[in-house]
Design an enzyme around this catalytic site. Structure first.
Site, PDB file in Angstrom:
ATOM      1  N   ARG A 226       0.940  -1.227   0.024  1.00 37.91           N
ATOM      2  CA  ARG A 226       0.012  -0.005   0.023  1.00 37.91           C
ATOM      3  C   ARG A 226       1.000   1.176  -0.050  1.00 37.91           C
ATOM      4  O   ARG A 226       1.992   1.269   0.755  1.00 37.91           O
ATOM      5  CB  ARG A 226      -0.815  -0.075   1.189  1.00 37.91           C
ATOM      6  CG  ARG A 226      -1.969  -0.918   1.315  1.00 37.91           C
ATOM      7  CD  ARG A 226      -2.899  -0.354   0.121  1.00 37.91           C
ATOM      8  NE  ARG A 226      -4.293  -1.409   0.158  1.00 37.91           N
ATOM      9  CZ  ARG A 226      -4.528  -2.293  -0.553  1.00 37.91           C
ATOM     10  NH1 ARG A 226      -3.473  -2.719  -1.453  1.00 37.91           N
ATOM     11  NH2 ARG A 226      -5.446  -3.240  -0.533  1.00 37.91           N
ATOM     12  N   HIS A 274      -0.923   0.201  -9.643  1.00 32.07           N
ATOM     13  CA  HIS A 274      -1.542  -0.557  -8.778  1.00 32.07           C
ATOM     14  C   HIS A 274      -1.975  -1.851  -9.634  1.00 32.07           C
ATOM     15  O   HIS A 274      -3.315  -2.213  -9.508  1.00 32.07           O
ATOM     16  CB  HIS A 274      -2.672   0.170  -7.915  1.00 32.07           C
ATOM     17  CG  HIS A 274      -3.117  -0.637  -6.683  1.00 32.07           C
ATOM     18  ND1 HIS A 274      -3.569  -0.018  -5.562  1.00 32.07           N
ATOM     19  CD2 HIS A 274      -3.159  -1.803  -6.527  1.00 32.07           C
ATOM     20  CE1 HIS A 274      -3.733  -0.766  -4.782  1.00 32.07           C
ATOM     21  NE2 HIS A 274      -3.812  -1.965  -5.067  1.00 32.07           N
TER      22      HIS A 274
HETATM   23  P1  NAP Z   1      -2.225 -11.374   5.223  1.00 38.21           P
HETATM   24  O1  NAP Z   1      -2.509 -12.833   4.764  1.00 38.21           O
HETATM   25  O2  NAP Z   1      -2.984 -10.621   5.968  1.00 38.21           O
HETATM   26  O3  NAP Z   1      -0.599 -11.417   5.599  1.00 38.21           O
HETATM   27  C1  NAP Z   1      -0.114 -10.143   6.272  1.00 38.21           C
HETATM   28  C2  NAP Z   1       1.277 -10.630   6.777  1.00 38.21           C
HETATM   29  O4  NAP Z   1       1.676  -9.237   7.395  1.00 38.21           O
HETATM   30  C3  NAP Z   1       1.196 -11.582   8.038  1.00 38.21           C
HETATM   31  O5  NAP Z   1       2.255 -12.194   7.944  1.00 38.21           O
HETATM   32  C4  NAP Z   1       1.407 -10.573   9.235  1.00 38.21           C
HETATM   33  O6  NAP Z   1       1.933 -11.236  10.354  1.00 38.21           O
HETATM   34  C5  NAP Z   1       2.189  -9.528   8.752  1.00 38.21           C
HETATM   35  N1  NAP Z   1       1.931  -8.294   9.619  1.00 38.21           N
HETATM   36  C6  NAP Z   1       0.568  -7.500   9.789  1.00 38.21           C
HETATM   37  N2  NAP Z   1       1.223  -6.639  10.747  1.00 38.21           N
HETATM   38  C7  NAP Z   1       2.378  -6.653  11.094  1.00 38.21           C
HETATM   39  C8  NAP Z   1       3.304  -6.015  11.747  1.00 38.21           C
HETATM   40  N3  NAP Z   1       2.876  -5.020  12.762  1.00 38.21           N
HETATM   41  N4  NAP Z   1       4.548  -6.313  11.997  1.00 38.21           N
HETATM   42  C9  NAP Z   1       4.968  -7.413  11.352  1.00 38.21           C
HETATM   43  N5  NAP Z   1       4.389  -8.251  10.280  1.00 38.21           N
HETATM   44  C10 NAP Z   1       2.887  -7.704  10.301  1.00 38.21           C
HETATM   45  O7  NAP Z   1      -2.013 -10.652   3.997  1.00 38.21           O
HETATM   46  P2  NAP Z   1      -1.882 -10.855   2.131  1.00 38.21           P
HETATM   47  O8  NAP Z   1      -2.941 -11.497   1.678  1.00 38.21           O
HETATM   48  O9  NAP Z   1      -0.224 -11.499   2.080  1.00 38.21           O
HETATM   49  O10 NAP Z   1      -1.795  -9.505   1.523  1.00 38.21           O
HETATM   50  C11 NAP Z   1      -0.932  -8.385   2.030  1.00 38.21           C
HETATM   51  C12 NAP Z   1      -1.245  -7.026   1.317  1.00 38.21           C
HETATM   52  O11 NAP Z   1      -1.009  -6.942   0.060  1.00 38.21           O
HETATM   53  C13 NAP Z   1      -2.725  -6.683   1.507  1.00 38.21           C
HETATM   54  O12 NAP Z   1      -3.160  -6.177   2.872  1.00 38.21           O
HETATM   55  C14 NAP Z   1      -2.680  -5.518   0.289  1.00 38.21           C
HETATM   56  O13 NAP Z   1      -2.642  -4.335   1.077  1.00 38.21           O
HETATM   57  C15 NAP Z   1      -1.685  -5.923  -0.417  1.00 38.21           C
HETATM   58  N6  NAP Z   1      -1.944  -6.284  -1.842  1.00 38.21           N
HETATM   59  C16 NAP Z   1      -1.608  -5.492  -2.797  1.00 38.21           C
HETATM   60  C17 NAP Z   1      -1.998  -5.699  -4.128  1.00 38.21           C
HETATM   61  C18 NAP Z   1      -1.268  -4.974  -5.193  1.00 38.21           C
HETATM   62  O14 NAP Z   1      -1.828  -5.055  -6.474  1.00 38.21           O
HETATM   63  N7  NAP Z   1      -0.448  -3.904  -4.924  1.00 38.21           N
HETATM   64  C19 NAP Z   1      -2.721  -6.913  -4.408  1.00 38.21           C
HETATM   65  C20 NAP Z   1      -2.971  -7.724  -3.255  1.00 38.21           C
HETATM   66  C21 NAP Z   1      -2.740  -7.374  -1.939  1.00 38.21           C
HETATM   67  P3  NAP Z   1       1.421 -12.441  11.001  1.00 38.21           P
HETATM   68  O15 NAP Z   1       1.427 -13.564  10.038  1.00 38.21           O
HETATM   69  O16 NAP Z   1       2.061 -12.771  12.139  1.00 38.21           O
HETATM   70  O17 NAP Z   1      -0.146 -12.177  11.149  1.00 38.21           O
HETATM   71  C1  GLV Z   2      -5.307  -5.085  -4.024  1.00 44.02           C
HETATM   72  O1  GLV Z   2      -4.467  -3.939  -3.874  1.00 44.02           O
HETATM   73  C2  GLV Z   2      -5.741  -5.954  -2.942  1.00 44.02           C
HETATM   74  O2  GLV Z   2      -5.795  -5.552  -1.737  1.00 44.02           O
HETATM   75  O3  GLV Z   2      -6.299  -6.924  -3.403  1.00 44.02           O
END
Ligand code: NAP
Ligand code: GLV
Length: 311
Positions: A226, A274
Protein backbone atom coordinates in the site's frame (compact mmCIF):
# COMPACT_ATOMS: atom_id res chain seq x y z
CA UNK A 1 -31.84 -11.38 1.60
CA UNK A 2 -30.14 -9.03 -0.87
CA UNK A 3 -26.52 -8.54 -1.88
CA UNK A 4 -25.27 -5.04 -2.70
CA UNK A 5 -22.23 -4.23 -4.81
CA UNK A 6 -20.56 -0.94 -3.82
CA UNK A 7 -17.54 -0.55 -6.05
CA UNK A 8 -17.40 2.85 -7.76
CA UNK A 9 -14.94 2.65 -10.65
CA UNK A 10 -14.95 -1.17 -10.82
CA UNK A 11 -17.00 -3.27 -13.21
CA UNK A 12 -20.02 -3.76 -10.93
CA UNK A 13 -22.07 -5.34 -13.77
CA UNK A 14 -19.41 -7.99 -14.23
CA UNK A 15 -19.54 -8.82 -10.50
CA UNK A 16 -23.36 -9.00 -10.63
CA UNK A 17 -23.24 -11.40 -13.61
CA UNK A 18 -20.68 -13.64 -11.91
CA UNK A 19 -22.73 -13.75 -8.69
CA UNK A 20 -25.87 -14.66 -10.64
CA UNK A 21 -24.00 -17.38 -12.48
CA UNK A 22 -22.99 -18.89 -9.14
CA UNK A 23 -26.45 -18.53 -7.60
CA UNK A 24 -29.31 -17.29 -9.82
CA UNK A 25 -31.55 -16.96 -6.74
CA UNK A 26 -29.52 -14.09 -5.29
CA UNK A 27 -31.14 -10.65 -5.29
CA UNK A 28 -28.11 -8.63 -6.45
CA UNK A 29 -28.23 -4.83 -6.45
CA UNK A 30 -25.67 -2.24 -7.52
CA UNK A 31 -25.15 0.87 -5.39
CA UNK A 32 -26.53 3.55 -5.46
CA UNK A 33 -29.67 1.59 -6.54
CA UNK A 34 -29.87 -0.27 -3.24
CA UNK A 35 -33.66 -0.30 -2.85
CA UNK A 36 -34.90 -0.73 0.72
CA UNK A 37 -31.80 -0.45 2.97
CA UNK A 38 -33.32 -3.02 5.38
CA UNK A 39 -33.05 -5.72 2.66
CA UNK A 40 -29.27 -5.61 2.42
CA UNK A 41 -27.57 -8.44 4.33
CA UNK A 42 -24.29 -8.63 2.41
CA UNK A 43 -22.13 -6.15 0.54
CA UNK A 44 -19.26 -6.58 -1.90
CA UNK A 45 -17.16 -3.44 -1.58
CA UNK A 46 -14.07 -1.73 -2.94
CA UNK A 47 -13.30 1.76 -1.65
CA UNK A 48 -16.93 2.49 -0.68
CA UNK A 49 -17.52 6.18 0.01
CA UNK A 50 -17.24 6.70 3.79
CA UNK A 51 -20.59 6.54 5.57
CA UNK A 52 -22.40 4.54 2.87
CA UNK A 53 -22.11 1.14 4.58
CA UNK A 54 -23.58 2.61 7.78
CA UNK A 55 -26.87 3.19 5.97
CA UNK A 56 -27.62 -0.56 5.85
CA UNK A 57 -28.77 -1.57 9.34
CA UNK A 58 -28.87 -5.34 8.67
CA UNK A 59 -25.49 -5.72 7.01
CA UNK A 60 -23.97 -8.98 8.26
CA UNK A 61 -20.80 -9.21 6.18
CA UNK A 62 -18.82 -6.90 3.93
CA UNK A 63 -16.73 -8.79 1.37
CA UNK A 64 -13.66 -6.77 0.42
CA UNK A 65 -13.06 -7.08 -3.33
CA UNK A 66 -9.34 -7.20 -2.64
CA UNK A 67 -6.93 -8.83 -0.21
CA UNK A 68 -6.50 -5.58 1.69
CA UNK A 69 -9.21 -4.15 3.93
CA UNK A 70 -7.68 -0.76 4.79
CA UNK A 71 -10.09 0.80 2.25
CA UNK A 72 -12.97 -0.37 4.51
CA UNK A 73 -11.51 0.28 7.95
CA UNK A 74 -10.61 3.83 7.00
CA UNK A 75 -14.37 4.59 7.18
CA UNK A 76 -15.01 6.03 10.69
CA UNK A 77 -18.66 4.97 10.30
CA UNK A 78 -17.96 1.37 9.29
CA UNK A 79 -20.86 -0.54 10.90
CA UNK A 80 -19.59 -2.01 14.19
CA UNK A 81 -21.81 -5.12 13.89
CA UNK A 82 -20.66 -6.10 10.34
CA UNK A 83 -17.94 -8.67 9.85
CA UNK A 84 -15.37 -8.46 7.04
CA UNK A 85 -14.15 -11.16 4.69
CA UNK A 86 -11.27 -10.55 2.27
CA UNK A 87 -10.00 -12.12 -0.94
CA UNK A 88 -7.65 -15.08 -0.65
CA UNK A 89 -7.50 -16.50 -4.14
CA UNK A 90 -5.03 -18.57 -6.16
CA UNK A 91 -5.16 -16.13 -9.12
CA UNK A 92 -4.52 -13.13 -6.85
CA UNK A 93 -1.62 -14.94 -5.21
CA UNK A 94 -0.17 -16.03 -8.57
CA UNK A 95 -0.38 -12.47 -9.88
CA UNK A 96 1.57 -11.14 -6.91
CA UNK A 97 4.18 -13.90 -7.13
CA UNK A 98 4.68 -13.02 -10.82
CA UNK A 99 5.09 -9.33 -9.94
CA UNK A 100 7.61 -10.01 -7.19
CA UNK A 101 9.60 -12.41 -9.37
CA UNK A 102 9.58 -9.97 -12.30
CA UNK A 103 11.00 -7.10 -10.27
CA UNK A 104 13.38 -9.14 -8.11
CA UNK A 105 14.84 -10.73 -11.25
CA UNK A 106 15.10 -7.34 -12.94
CA UNK A 107 17.25 -6.06 -10.09
CA UNK A 108 19.12 -9.34 -9.68
CA UNK A 109 20.14 -9.23 -13.35
CA UNK A 110 20.96 -5.49 -13.14
CA UNK A 111 18.43 -4.75 -15.89
CA UNK A 112 17.83 -1.02 -15.14
CA UNK A 113 21.55 -0.30 -15.77
CA UNK A 114 21.48 -2.44 -18.92
CA UNK A 115 18.47 -0.46 -20.18
CA UNK A 116 20.48 2.76 -19.67
CA UNK A 117 23.46 1.23 -21.48
CA UNK A 118 21.32 0.19 -24.44
CA UNK A 119 19.96 3.73 -24.79
CA UNK A 120 23.57 5.04 -24.70
CA UNK A 121 24.75 2.30 -27.18
CA UNK A 122 27.25 1.04 -24.61
CA UNK A 123 28.51 -2.58 -24.64
CA UNK A 124 30.05 -2.99 -21.18
CA UNK A 125 31.76 -6.31 -20.43
CA UNK A 126 31.40 -5.66 -16.72
CA UNK A 127 27.74 -6.56 -17.27
CA UNK A 128 28.95 -10.17 -17.29
CA UNK A 129 29.80 -9.93 -13.59
CA UNK A 130 26.52 -10.99 -12.03
CA UNK A 131 25.76 -12.46 -8.62
CA UNK A 132 24.37 -15.98 -8.26
CA UNK A 133 20.84 -16.20 -6.87
CA UNK A 134 22.09 -17.78 -3.65
CA UNK A 135 24.30 -14.72 -3.14
CA UNK A 136 21.29 -12.37 -3.38
CA UNK A 137 19.48 -11.79 -0.09
CA UNK A 138 15.76 -11.09 -0.39
CA UNK A 139 13.79 -9.76 2.61
CA UNK A 140 10.01 -9.93 2.58
CA UNK A 141 7.97 -7.76 4.95
CA UNK A 142 4.79 -9.77 5.61
CA UNK A 143 4.64 -13.54 5.56
CA UNK A 144 0.92 -13.97 4.96
CA UNK A 145 -0.81 -15.44 1.91
CA UNK A 146 1.17 -13.34 -0.54
CA UNK A 147 4.46 -13.04 1.31
CA UNK A 148 4.76 -16.78 1.87
CA UNK A 149 3.88 -17.59 -1.75
CA UNK A 150 6.48 -15.08 -2.98
CA UNK A 151 9.05 -16.51 -0.55
CA UNK A 152 8.45 -20.06 -1.81
CA UNK A 153 8.81 -18.98 -5.45
CA UNK A 154 12.08 -17.16 -4.69
CA UNK A 155 13.42 -20.15 -2.74
CA UNK A 156 12.63 -22.34 -5.76
CA UNK A 157 14.94 -20.05 -7.78
CA UNK A 158 17.66 -20.54 -5.09
CA UNK A 159 17.55 -16.99 -3.69
CA UNK A 160 18.60 -16.46 -0.07
CA UNK A 161 15.19 -15.57 1.37
CA UNK A 162 14.13 -14.17 4.74
CA UNK A 163 10.82 -12.77 5.91
CA UNK A 164 9.26 -10.78 8.71
CA UNK A 165 5.88 -11.11 10.38
CA UNK A 166 4.11 -10.11 13.59
CA UNK A 167 4.02 -13.65 15.03
CA UNK A 168 6.78 -16.28 14.79
CA UNK A 169 6.80 -18.56 11.72
CA UNK A 170 8.60 -21.63 10.49
CA UNK A 171 8.85 -21.87 6.70
CA UNK A 172 11.16 -24.30 4.93
CA UNK A 173 14.32 -22.63 3.61
CA UNK A 174 13.18 -19.15 4.69
CA UNK A 175 14.86 -17.37 7.59
CA UNK A 176 11.94 -16.05 9.62
CA UNK A 177 12.06 -12.95 11.83
CA UNK A 178 9.22 -11.40 13.78
CA UNK A 179 8.33 -8.41 15.91
CA UNK A 180 10.18 -5.13 16.21
CA UNK A 181 13.36 -6.87 17.43
CA UNK A 182 13.40 -9.12 14.35
CA UNK A 183 13.01 -6.26 11.89
CA UNK A 184 16.53 -4.98 12.40
CA UNK A 185 18.02 -8.44 11.74
CA UNK A 186 15.96 -8.85 8.59
CA UNK A 187 16.94 -5.44 7.22
CA UNK A 188 20.64 -5.90 7.96
CA UNK A 189 20.75 -8.98 5.68
CA UNK A 190 18.55 -7.70 2.83
CA UNK A 191 19.69 -6.69 -0.66
CA UNK A 192 16.17 -6.55 -2.12
CA UNK A 193 13.33 -5.58 0.22
CA UNK A 194 9.77 -6.55 -0.78
CA UNK A 195 6.84 -5.03 1.13
CA UNK A 196 3.74 -7.24 1.32
CA UNK A 197 2.30 -5.99 4.61
CA UNK A 198 -1.30 -4.98 5.23
CA UNK A 199 -1.76 -1.27 5.92
CA UNK A 200 -2.56 -0.85 9.62
CA UNK A 201 -1.72 1.82 12.18
CA UNK A 202 1.36 -0.29 13.08
CA UNK A 203 2.69 -0.60 9.53
CA UNK A 204 1.79 2.86 8.19
CA UNK A 205 4.91 4.84 7.15
CA UNK A 206 7.17 1.86 7.91
CA UNK A 207 9.20 2.45 4.72
CA UNK A 208 10.99 5.59 5.85
CA UNK A 209 14.46 7.15 6.08
CA UNK A 210 15.15 5.41 9.39
CA UNK A 211 14.31 1.97 7.92
CA UNK A 212 16.31 2.62 4.74
CA UNK A 213 19.35 3.44 6.90
CA UNK A 214 19.19 -0.06 8.40
CA UNK A 215 19.50 -1.72 4.97
CA UNK A 216 22.89 -2.38 3.35
CA UNK A 217 23.89 0.56 1.13
CA UNK A 218 22.45 0.29 -2.38
CA UNK A 219 19.56 -2.04 -1.45
CA UNK A 220 16.54 -2.22 -3.73
CA UNK A 221 12.94 -1.63 -2.64
CA UNK A 222 9.78 -3.20 -4.08
CA UNK A 223 6.51 -1.93 -2.56
CA UNK A 224 3.50 -3.88 -3.79
CA UNK A 225 1.44 -3.47 -0.62
CA UNK A 226 0.00 0.00 0.00
CA UNK A 227 1.09 3.57 -0.65
CA UNK A 228 0.57 4.37 3.03
CA UNK A 229 3.56 2.17 3.91
CA UNK A 230 5.99 4.58 2.24
CA UNK A 231 6.98 8.04 3.45
CA UNK A 232 7.16 9.38 -0.09
CA UNK A 233 9.33 12.39 0.81
CA UNK A 234 12.04 10.04 2.15
CA UNK A 235 12.43 7.98 -1.02
CA UNK A 236 14.17 10.28 -3.51
CA UNK A 237 16.79 11.48 -0.96
CA UNK A 238 17.56 7.81 -0.12
CA UNK A 239 17.95 6.98 -3.83
CA UNK A 240 20.06 10.05 -4.57
CA UNK A 241 22.38 9.46 -1.61
CA UNK A 242 22.94 5.86 -2.79
CA UNK A 243 21.43 4.37 0.39
CA UNK A 244 18.86 2.79 -1.94
CA UNK A 245 19.78 1.64 -5.44
CA UNK A 246 16.38 1.49 -7.12
CA UNK A 247 12.71 1.30 -6.16
CA UNK A 248 9.69 -0.32 -7.77
CA UNK A 249 6.37 1.06 -6.59
CA UNK A 250 2.93 -0.29 -7.44
CA UNK A 251 1.02 1.68 -4.83
CA UNK A 252 0.99 5.34 -3.82
CA UNK A 253 -0.34 7.75 -1.21
CA UNK A 254 -2.57 9.23 -3.93
CA UNK A 255 -3.86 7.00 -6.73
CA UNK A 256 -3.85 7.56 -9.64
CA UNK A 257 -0.36 9.01 -9.16
CA UNK A 258 -0.72 12.76 -9.89
CA UNK A 259 0.73 13.96 -13.23
CA UNK A 260 3.25 16.24 -11.56
CA UNK A 261 4.53 13.65 -9.06
CA UNK A 262 8.36 13.42 -9.03
CA UNK A 263 8.26 9.59 -9.01
CA UNK A 264 7.05 9.50 -12.65
CA UNK A 265 10.27 10.80 -14.17
CA UNK A 266 12.87 9.53 -11.70
CA UNK A 267 15.37 7.17 -13.38
CA UNK A 268 15.80 5.07 -10.23
CA UNK A 269 12.05 4.53 -9.77
CA UNK A 270 9.79 2.13 -11.61
CA UNK A 271 6.10 3.02 -11.37
CA UNK A 272 3.30 0.54 -12.03
CA UNK A 273 -0.39 1.51 -11.74
CA UNK A 274 -1.52 -0.64 -8.77
CA UNK A 275 -1.71 -3.67 -11.02
CA UNK A 276 0.69 -6.03 -9.23
CA UNK A 277 -2.23 -8.39 -8.83
CA UNK A 278 -5.88 -7.86 -9.61
CA UNK A 279 -8.94 -9.64 -8.22
CA UNK A 280 -10.55 -11.84 -10.87
CA UNK A 281 -14.37 -11.85 -10.46
CA UNK A 282 -14.55 -15.22 -12.25
CA UNK A 283 -12.91 -17.02 -9.34
CA UNK A 284 -13.67 -14.66 -6.45
CA UNK A 285 -17.47 -14.55 -7.04
CA UNK A 286 -17.55 -18.28 -6.25
CA UNK A 287 -15.66 -17.66 -3.02
CA UNK A 288 -18.11 -14.91 -2.01
CA UNK A 289 -21.15 -17.07 -2.74
CA UNK A 290 -19.59 -19.84 -0.63
CA UNK A 291 -19.00 -17.29 2.14
CA UNK A 292 -22.62 -16.10 2.08
CA UNK A 293 -23.84 -19.71 2.09
CA UNK A 294 -21.56 -20.52 5.04
CA UNK A 295 -22.93 -17.61 7.08
CA UNK A 296 -26.55 -18.38 6.16
CA UNK A 297 -25.95 -22.00 7.28
CA UNK A 298 -24.46 -20.85 10.59
CA UNK A 299 -20.90 -21.87 9.66
CA UNK A 300 -17.73 -19.78 10.20
CA UNK A 301 -17.06 -16.91 7.77
CA UNK A 302 -14.19 -17.86 5.43
CA UNK A 303 -11.21 -15.47 5.20
CA UNK A 304 -12.50 -13.45 8.12
CA UNK A 305 -10.60 -10.30 9.04
CA UNK A 306 -9.63 -9.50 12.62
CA UNK A 307 -10.91 -5.94 12.91
CA UNK A 308 -8.78 -5.23 15.98
CA UNK A 309 -5.58 -6.17 14.13
CA UNK A 310 -6.79 -4.46 10.95
CA UNK A 311 -6.05 -7.37 8.58
P1 NAP B 1 -2.09 -11.45 5.05
O1 NAP B 1 -2.25 -12.86 4.62
O2 NAP B 1 -3.05 -10.88 6.03
O3 NAP B 1 -0.59 -11.33 5.61
C1 NAP B 1 -0.14 -10.19 6.27
C2 NAP B 1 1.24 -10.46 6.82
O4 NAP B 1 1.75 -9.25 7.38
C3 NAP B 1 1.25 -11.51 7.94
O5 NAP B 1 2.37 -12.33 7.87
C4 NAP B 1 1.32 -10.65 9.21
O6 NAP B 1 1.93 -11.27 10.32
C5 NAP B 1 2.18 -9.51 8.71
N1 NAP B 1 2.00 -8.34 9.56
C6 NAP B 1 0.89 -7.62 9.81
N2 NAP B 1 1.11 -6.63 10.68
C7 NAP B 1 2.42 -6.73 11.00
C8 NAP B 1 3.26 -6.00 11.88
N3 NAP B 1 2.81 -4.97 12.61
N4 NAP B 1 4.55 -6.37 12.00
C9 NAP B 1 5.02 -7.43 11.28
N5 NAP B 1 4.27 -8.17 10.42
C10 NAP B 1 2.99 -7.81 10.30
O7 NAP B 1 -2.10 -10.47 3.79
P2 NAP B 1 -1.82 -10.85 2.26
O8 NAP B 1 -2.99 -11.53 1.65
O9 NAP B 1 -0.49 -11.50 2.16
O10 NAP B 1 -1.77 -9.37 1.61
C11 NAP B 1 -0.86 -8.38 2.07
C12 NAP B 1 -1.23 -7.02 1.49
O11 NAP B 1 -0.88 -6.95 0.12
C13 NAP B 1 -2.72 -6.67 1.50
O12 NAP B 1 -3.14 -6.21 2.76
C14 NAP B 1 -2.80 -5.60 0.44
O13 NAP B 1 -2.68 -4.31 1.03
C15 NAP B 1 -1.60 -5.87 -0.46
N6 NAP B 1 -2.01 -6.25 -1.84
C16 NAP B 1 -1.61 -5.46 -2.87
C17 NAP B 1 -1.95 -5.81 -4.17
C18 NAP B 1 -1.50 -4.99 -5.34
O14 NAP B 1 -1.95 -5.21 -6.46
N7 NAP B 1 -0.57 -4.08 -5.16
C19 NAP B 1 -2.70 -6.97 -4.41
C20 NAP B 1 -3.08 -7.74 -3.34
C21 NAP B 1 -2.73 -7.37 -2.04
P3 NAP B 1 1.28 -12.57 11.03
O15 NAP B 1 1.47 -13.69 10.02
O16 NAP B 1 2.09 -12.76 12.24
O17 NAP B 1 -0.16 -12.24 11.26
C1 GLV C 1 -5.26 -4.99 -4.05
O1 GLV C 1 -4.65 -4.01 -3.82
C2 GLV C 1 -5.78 -5.88 -3.03
O2 GLV C 1 -5.81 -5.50 -1.85
O3 GLV C 1 -6.22 -6.98 -3.41
Amino acid sequence: MAVLIIAPGLKADWWARELHEQNPAFDVRIWPDAGDPDDIDYALAWKPPPGVLASFPNLKVVFSLGAGVDHLLIDPDFPPHSRISRVVDPYLTAGMVEYVLLHVLRYHKNQPALDDQQRARVWDDRAHELKQADERRIGILGLGELGQAAARALVALEFDVAGWSRSPKTIADVQCFHGSAGLNDLLARTDILVCLLPLTPETENILCEELFARLPEGAYLINAARGGHLVEDDLIPALESGQLGQATLDVFQTEPLPDNHPFWGHRQITVTPHNASITDPRSVARQIVEGITAVEDGNPLPNAVDRKLGY
